[in-house]
Enzyme design. Structure first.
Site, PDB file in Angstrom:
ATOM      1  N   LYS A  29       0.833  -1.202   0.000  1.00  0.00           N
ATOM      2  CA  LYS A  29       0.000   0.000   0.000  1.00  0.00           C
ATOM      3  C   LYS A  29       0.865   1.248   0.000  1.00  0.00           C
ATOM      4  O   LYS A  29       0.651   2.177  -0.789  1.00  0.00           O
ATOM      5  CB  LYS A  29      -0.922  -0.012   1.220  1.00  0.00           C
ATOM      6  CG  LYS A  29      -1.973   1.094   1.207  1.00  0.00           C
ATOM      7  CD  LYS A  29      -2.954   0.936   2.370  1.00  0.00           C
ATOM      8  CE  LYS A  29      -3.767  -0.317   2.245  1.00  0.00           C
ATOM      9  NZ  LYS A  29      -4.747  -0.492   3.325  1.00  0.00           N
ATOM     10  N   ARG A 100      -3.726   2.975   8.466  1.00  0.00           N
ATOM     11  CA  ARG A 100      -3.995   1.692   7.816  1.00  0.00           C
ATOM     12  C   ARG A 100      -2.741   0.829   7.801  1.00  0.00           C
ATOM     13  O   ARG A 100      -1.622   1.332   7.766  1.00  0.00           O
ATOM     14  CB  ARG A 100      -4.459   1.901   6.369  1.00  0.00           C
ATOM     15  CG  ARG A 100      -5.790   2.612   6.206  1.00  0.00           C
ATOM     16  CD  ARG A 100      -6.151   2.660   4.720  1.00  0.00           C
ATOM     17  NE  ARG A 100      -7.473   3.234   4.477  1.00  0.00           N
ATOM     18  CZ  ARG A 100      -7.701   4.504   4.198  1.00  0.00           C
ATOM     19  NH1 ARG A 100      -6.681   5.366   4.139  1.00  0.00           N
ATOM     20  NH2 ARG A 100      -8.918   4.939   3.983  1.00  0.00           N
ATOM     21  N   GLY A 109      -8.496  -7.154   4.520  1.00  0.00           N
ATOM     22  CA  GLY A 109      -9.366  -7.329   5.676  1.00  0.00           C
ATOM     23  C   GLY A 109      -8.742  -8.049   6.849  1.00  0.00           C
ATOM     24  O   GLY A 109      -9.371  -8.212   7.889  1.00  0.00           O
ATOM     25  N   MET A 111      -5.920  -7.211   8.605  1.00  0.00           N
ATOM     26  CA  MET A 111      -5.357  -6.351   9.643  1.00  0.00           C
ATOM     27  C   MET A 111      -6.240  -5.125   9.818  1.00  0.00           C
ATOM     28  O   MET A 111      -7.276  -4.993   9.189  1.00  0.00           O
ATOM     29  CB  MET A 111      -3.915  -6.001   9.306  1.00  0.00           C
ATOM     30  CG  MET A 111      -2.994  -7.200   9.393  1.00  0.00           C
ATOM     31  SD  MET A 111      -1.288  -6.782   9.060  1.00  0.00           S
ATOM     32  CE  MET A 111      -1.369  -6.370   7.341  1.00  0.00           C
ATOM     33  N   ARG A 353      -3.701  -1.536  -5.841  1.00  0.00           N
ATOM     34  CA  ARG A 353      -2.894  -2.759  -5.700  1.00  0.00           C
ATOM     35  C   ARG A 353      -3.243  -3.680  -6.856  1.00  0.00           C
ATOM     36  O   ARG A 353      -4.302  -3.537  -7.479  1.00  0.00           O
ATOM     37  CB  ARG A 353      -3.181  -3.445  -4.364  1.00  0.00           C
ATOM     38  CG  ARG A 353      -4.633  -3.855  -4.172  1.00  0.00           C
ATOM     39  CD  ARG A 353      -4.907  -4.280  -2.746  1.00  0.00           C
ATOM     40  NE  ARG A 353      -6.321  -4.523  -2.510  1.00  0.00           N
ATOM     41  CZ  ARG A 353      -6.867  -4.627  -1.317  1.00  0.00           C
ATOM     42  NH1 ARG A 353      -6.123  -4.495  -0.233  1.00  0.00           N
ATOM     43  NH2 ARG A 353      -8.165  -4.858  -1.171  1.00  0.00           N
ATOM     44  N   HIS A 471     -15.932  -8.103   1.754  1.00  0.00           N
ATOM     45  CA  HIS A 471     -14.906  -9.003   2.303  1.00  0.00           C
ATOM     46  C   HIS A 471     -15.060 -10.410   1.741  1.00  0.00           C
ATOM     47  O   HIS A 471     -14.091 -11.047   1.326  1.00  0.00           O
ATOM     48  CB  HIS A 471     -15.003  -9.027   3.831  1.00  0.00           C
ATOM     49  CG  HIS A 471     -14.092 -10.011   4.483  1.00  0.00           C
ATOM     50  ND1 HIS A 471     -14.479 -11.297   4.800  1.00  0.00           N
ATOM     51  CD2 HIS A 471     -12.783  -9.912   4.828  1.00  0.00           C
ATOM     52  CE1 HIS A 471     -13.459 -11.939   5.343  1.00  0.00           C
ATOM     53  NE2 HIS A 471     -12.424 -11.128   5.371  1.00  0.00           N
ATOM     54  N   SER A 795      13.647 -41.944  -8.875  1.00  0.00           N
ATOM     55  CA  SER A 795      12.410 -41.183  -8.718  1.00  0.00           C
ATOM     56  C   SER A 795      12.174 -41.022  -7.224  1.00  0.00           C
ATOM     57  O   SER A 795      12.139 -42.017  -6.492  1.00  0.00           O
ATOM     58  CB  SER A 795      11.224 -41.914  -9.357  1.00  0.00           C
ATOM     59  OG  SER A 795      10.053 -41.153  -9.202  1.00  0.00           O
ATOM     60  N   CYS A 862       7.816 -38.563  -7.846  1.00  0.00           N
ATOM     61  CA  CYS A 862       6.492 -39.128  -8.119  1.00  0.00           C
ATOM     62  C   CYS A 862       5.574 -39.065  -6.912  1.00  0.00           C
ATOM     63  O   CYS A 862       4.456 -39.569  -6.954  1.00  0.00           O
ATOM     64  CB  CYS A 862       6.619 -40.569  -8.604  1.00  0.00           C
ATOM     65  SG  CYS A 862       7.440 -41.662  -7.428  1.00  0.00           S
ATOM     66  N   TYR A 882      12.080 -34.373 -14.318  1.00  0.00           N
ATOM     67  CA  TYR A 882      10.626 -34.316 -14.437  1.00  0.00           C
ATOM     68  C   TYR A 882       9.979 -34.375 -13.055  1.00  0.00           C
ATOM     69  O   TYR A 882      10.597 -34.782 -12.073  1.00  0.00           O
ATOM     70  CB  TYR A 882      10.091 -35.458 -15.312  1.00  0.00           C
ATOM     71  CG  TYR A 882      10.252 -36.833 -14.704  1.00  0.00           C
ATOM     72  CD1 TYR A 882       9.290 -37.375 -13.855  1.00  0.00           C
ATOM     73  CD2 TYR A 882      11.380 -37.614 -14.980  1.00  0.00           C
ATOM     74  CE1 TYR A 882       9.448 -38.625 -13.287  1.00  0.00           C
ATOM     75  CE2 TYR A 882      11.549 -38.869 -14.424  1.00  0.00           C
ATOM     76  CZ  TYR A 882      10.575 -39.374 -13.575  1.00  0.00           C
ATOM     77  OH  TYR A 882      10.736 -40.610 -13.008  1.00  0.00           O
TER      78      TYR A 882
END
Length: 911
Positions: A29, A100, A109, A111, A353, A471, A795, A862, A882
């Site tokens: 912010k 804020r 929402g 804090m 934001r 919210h 693997s 895996c 992989y």
């Protein structure tokens, strides 16, 4: 004397100490307020207290650095100079401020915020005199006492109560004076507001034993402390844990001059998005309220209007907001979520934001911003949170089911998708129900940050009040939850635990279904259908040209393939799963759990016959019955793979898992196999193990009963021979599980190679195959250099490697892991995301030592971690070939793998 450290960063009058790249120091912010100021947008002046102060605050028993207060005083003076006001002024227009939070990553929402700070019994009169608007001044004062009393002084609802104490006071006054508990706040008179101030102060004194603070500097000190304190409140901790935000980051505090949307009908407040955050469509999207402050818009107390309606009410303001919308996207090059206030016709920007968005919206926005030349395709790939891609594949309601469905209410579609479940009216009961396996819908009049645990547990969220920036909507979008907001037809009675729509009453525990794409609420349970992507790819029931969602998804996946180094395979045990995974982009099978093939139809009986056999010949006869089944399964999988590799894991679980354990089932099996019940019971007893996970399983079975490995090897190679005769290339990779000793692998290798030779001779075939092992015990990782002499691939079975490394049972850890996460003993659930410093270190050791012996060794993973985005990125960093995951997680892993490659290139450029 040392240089004074800078803790406070000023902004205002088109100048700012900070800029947009300073989010780590100023929070999101603060950095964006500075950036908007620098590019000339109308931002009220203020200052940001850096995140370093938050870190200091917690490291030093909630105290502040010595140099902080003088810098705050300079910041207040600078604001007053720009605004032409003075903090605490009793004679002229006083400087009032908003305080804020502002974490590095947006935590909507979670804090605390305080508005109108600086008001007291004297400055409120100065505000009346300066504005000539008595009602406005007292409205600001009662709002300030309510927010400050809640956030700073701790006047909150008592356990078991659903209503906030200040709201209870407001409701009581409305009942007394108007006989209408639901009267809109804008209808309250100046006298009503003065009476609320008196009653609010009495409530503060009653609950805290102290008078409400009058000194504006004391108020400011308390508010700053409350914002820093809220970094460690329960809802912020839960939120950080869900979104992996480190607690050590801390929050900044933003102190900004107040501008007022509640001075009358020429003023207002709103929240808007530069694109639709639910669908990604490029439209000005949001809502506003006239004569309101910002918290009114998101709290759901009044029903906001769509932002487009501002064009008819205040054309000049709407035109300026359209210009700001375009400026923000051009500058930040991403969809923005911004807050604005209009004070007497003048627009002010309070924050911007990067907007939270659904998975559907994220994919569409990324693709369209590339077309608009705002970003390149590599940036587009990094813009879609990998875990959100699951939303694009999530089910929708079946069209046939919708035809006969009863719509009982409708609201705003805030989170796309289909969800049904039993309704619960508070977070605690929703969590309890979800914990015992129920599908849950959380139903609230409107949600608040205290509902976060229930929102996480729920399949979907339904509220009676609140708009698209409420919210509920904001948090649901980020979580990927199905959400319908502001279904005003619903009457929710928390005490009676009922939901009423006209003559219809639903009790807690009844089923409802909600459609977060249309906003409809349906009675009962509705059948769901696959997403558009699945309908195109797997069912072929929808044409690609008829689905924009599919076309965007396909474009994103093509970009991923251009970027990625890490391949994505699938965990699949039958031809259908294999076909699905290949259609979703899998490059082969990384894990075929062969034991899963034994559970269908008559196969389990042959398996049980083999287990009950007392002689090797009898075991071979039973295994001969299993051979055709496994052979046909493998052949079907090879056909679907069309030349892609398949890693086949030999039998892994302990044998007792295949036998019935209750007397009735044992008696039925005895009759079926023609053996005595006593024999089965005796065998079950013999196979009983105190710790089966560490018992007679994996390669230990193949070593004790080599005929099992022989049958499985024969099934693989005979299937390959069949497929090759059909012109299909086959690349089987046989994986020996649970190897910790090199000799274990050597003994199994002898079996595999011997059977491969026999089948090749019988079928006059040649096979191109690999034999490797699963690294799932620490000894296997530590001796990887020796094991790699015989293993052509590793693997990592990270499910068991995590259990054996941490000494934790995955099935039993639920009783203590939540507490471990609360206490930050573990930051993440290690069975969902790889424990990189512990288990990950063993993986790195195995990679380094394996490659030292065999430089070309193929390396994969895996375990279930193969579909977790953070784990996928870790696998990329340590150099695996992989990852393998379940079929419907394949796109998620592909996106995460591409993001890892792009992030690596960016990091290399920076260095």
């Amino acid at each position: 004397m040392g240089k004074i450290k800078k803790y406070v960063y000023l902004f205002g009058n088109k100048k700012a100490d900070g800029h947009g790249a300073m989010k780590a120091l100023l929070g999101g912010k603060g950095a964006n307020l500075a950036e908007m100021t620098r590019i000339g947008l109308p931002v009220p002046p203020g200052f940001t207290i850096s995140t370093e102060v938050c870190t200091y605050y917690y490291a030093n028993k909630r105290t502040y650095p010595r140099d902080l207060q003088p810098q705050i005083e300079v910041g207040i003076a600078n604001m007053g100079k720009i605004m032409g006001t003075k903090f605490g002024d009793k004679n002229a227009m006083p400087l009032l401020v908003a305080v804020r939070s502002g974490a590095r990553d947006s935590m909507p929402g979670m804090m605390d915020t305080i508005l109108n700070l600086g008001l007291n019994d004297e400055t409120v009169l100065a505000l009346v005199k300066a504005t000539r608007n008595e009602r406005f001044a007292w409205d600001c004062y009662r709002r300030f006492i309510q927010m400050y009393g809640d956030v700073v002084l701790g006047v909150q609802k008592l356990p078991g109560q659903d209503h906030e104490p200040f709201e209870t006071v407001i409701g009581a006054l409305k009942d007394e004076r108007y006989g209408n508990h639901d009267l809109e706040d804008t209808r309250l008179t100046t006298d009503d507001l003065k009476e609320l101030v008196r009653r609010f102060k009495a409530l503060v004194k009653e609950r805290t034993g102290r008078e409400f603070p009058n000194d504006p500097w004391d108020q400011l000190d308390g508010a700053i402390g409350a914002v820093f304190g809220s970094w460690m409140n329960d809802r912020a901790i839960v939120y950080r844990r869900k979104y992996n935000i480190p607690s050590e980051w801390g929050t900044a505090v933003n102190v900004q001059a107040m501008v007022f949307g509640n001075t009358g009908e020429q003023s207002g407040s709103g929240v808007a998005f530069t694109r639709d955050p639910a669908t990604g469509e490029k439209v000005f999207y949001g809502e506003f309220l006239m004569n309101a402050q910002g918290e009114d818009v998101v709290a759901g107390v009044r029903t906001p209007e769509p932002v487009q309606k501002l064009a008819s009410k205040q054309p000049a303001s709407y035109k300026e907001l359209e210009h700001i919308r375009q400026t923000l996207e051009q500058h930040f090059k991403d969809m923005q979520d911004f807050e604005f206030t209009i004070q007497d016709g003048k627009v002010f920007m309070l924050q911007t934001r990067n907007g939270k968005r659904t998975g559907l919206a994220a994919v569409r926005i990324a693709c369209e911003m590339v077309k608009e030349k705002l970003i390149d395709w590599g940036t587009a790939v990094t813009r879609v949170p990998a875990e959100q891609l699951e939303q694009v594949l999530a089910p929708v309601f079946d069209r046939a089911a919708l035809k006969g469905a009863t719509v009982i209410a409708s609201g705003l579609p805030a989170g796309p998708g289909a969800a049904c479940g039993r309704i619960y009216f508070n977070a605690e009961r929703a969590v309890e129900a979800a914990n015992i396996g129920e599908k849950v819908l959380l139903v609230r009049v409107e949600t608040s940050p205290e509902d976060l645990r229930g929102m996480i547990a729920a399949e979907g969220i339904l509220t009676a009040r609140g708009g698209v920036s409420s919210h509920a909507a904001l948090v649901a979008r980020q979580m990927g939850k199905v959400c319908v907001c502001g279904a005003s037809q619903l009457q929710v009675d928390y005490q009676a635990r009922t939901l009423t729509v006209g003559p219809l009453t639903c009790n807690e525990g009844d089923y409802l279904s909600i459609d977060g794409t249309s906003g409809n609420v349906y009675l009962g349970q509705l059948k769901t259908a696959p997403s558009e992507v699945i309908q195109v790819l797997l069912q072929k029931s929808l044409s690609p040209k008829d689905s924009r969602i599919y076309r965007n998804f396909e474009q994103l996946m093509k970009w991923c393939d251009q970027a990625t180094r890490l391949q994505v395979r699938t965990n699949a045990d039958n031809p259908e799963q294999t076909a699905n995974a290949v259609a979703l982009g899998a490059t082969g099978i990384g894990l075929c759990r062969t034991e899963h093939m034994f559970f269908e139809g008559d196969r389990i009986d042959a398996m049980r016959e083999m287990i009950l056999a007392e002689k090797t010949d009898d075991r071979r006869k039973a295994l001969a019955k299993l051979l055709p089944y496994q052979r046909e399964d493998f052949a079907g999988m090879f056909r679907e793979l069309k030349g892609l590799p398949a890693t086949v894991r030999f039998l892994d679980p302990p044998l007792h898992e295949f036998l019935p354990h209750d007397h009735a089932a044992q008696a039925s099996l005895a009759e079926k196999l023609g053996v005595s019940v006593e024999k089965i019971a005796k065998r079950v007893h013999e196979l009983h193990e105190f710790n089966p996970m560490l018992g007679h399983r994996g390669c230990r079975l193949g070593i004790a009963y080599p005929e099992i490995s022989e049958m499985q090897a024969r099934a693989v190679f005979e299937a390959a021979a069949l497929a090759q005769k059909e012109g299909i290339k086959c690349k089987p990779e046989i994986m020996i599980p649970l190897v910790g000793f090199p000799k274990e692998l050597q003994l199994q290798l002898e079996v595999v190679h011997r059977v491969a030779g026999e089948v090749a001779k019988e079928h006059k075939a040649k096979f191109s195959y690999l034999v490797g092992t699963m690294i799932e015990v620490p000894r296997g990782a530590l001796l990887a250099d020796e094991i790699a002499k015989d293993a052509q691939f590793f693997s990592f079975g990270t499910n068991d490697l995590t259990q054996t490394t941490l000494g934790m049972s995955r099935d039993d850890s639920g009783s203590f892991l939540p507490a471990y996460q609360e206490l930050e003993i573990v930051k993440r659930n290690p069975f969902a995301t790889i424990d990189q410093t512990g288990v990950g270190q063993l993986m790195q050791i195995a990679v380094e030592r394996g490659r030292r012996t065999r430089p070309d060794i193929k390396l994969g993973i895996c375990g279930e971690h193969g579909g977790d985005p953070d784990s996928v990125k870790f696998c990329h960093r340590i150099g695996l070939s992989y990852v393998s995951c379940s079929p419907f997680r394949v796109p998620v892993a592909r996106l995460a793998a591409a993001q890892a490659a792009i992030e690596e290139k960016k990091a290399a450029k920076r260095t």
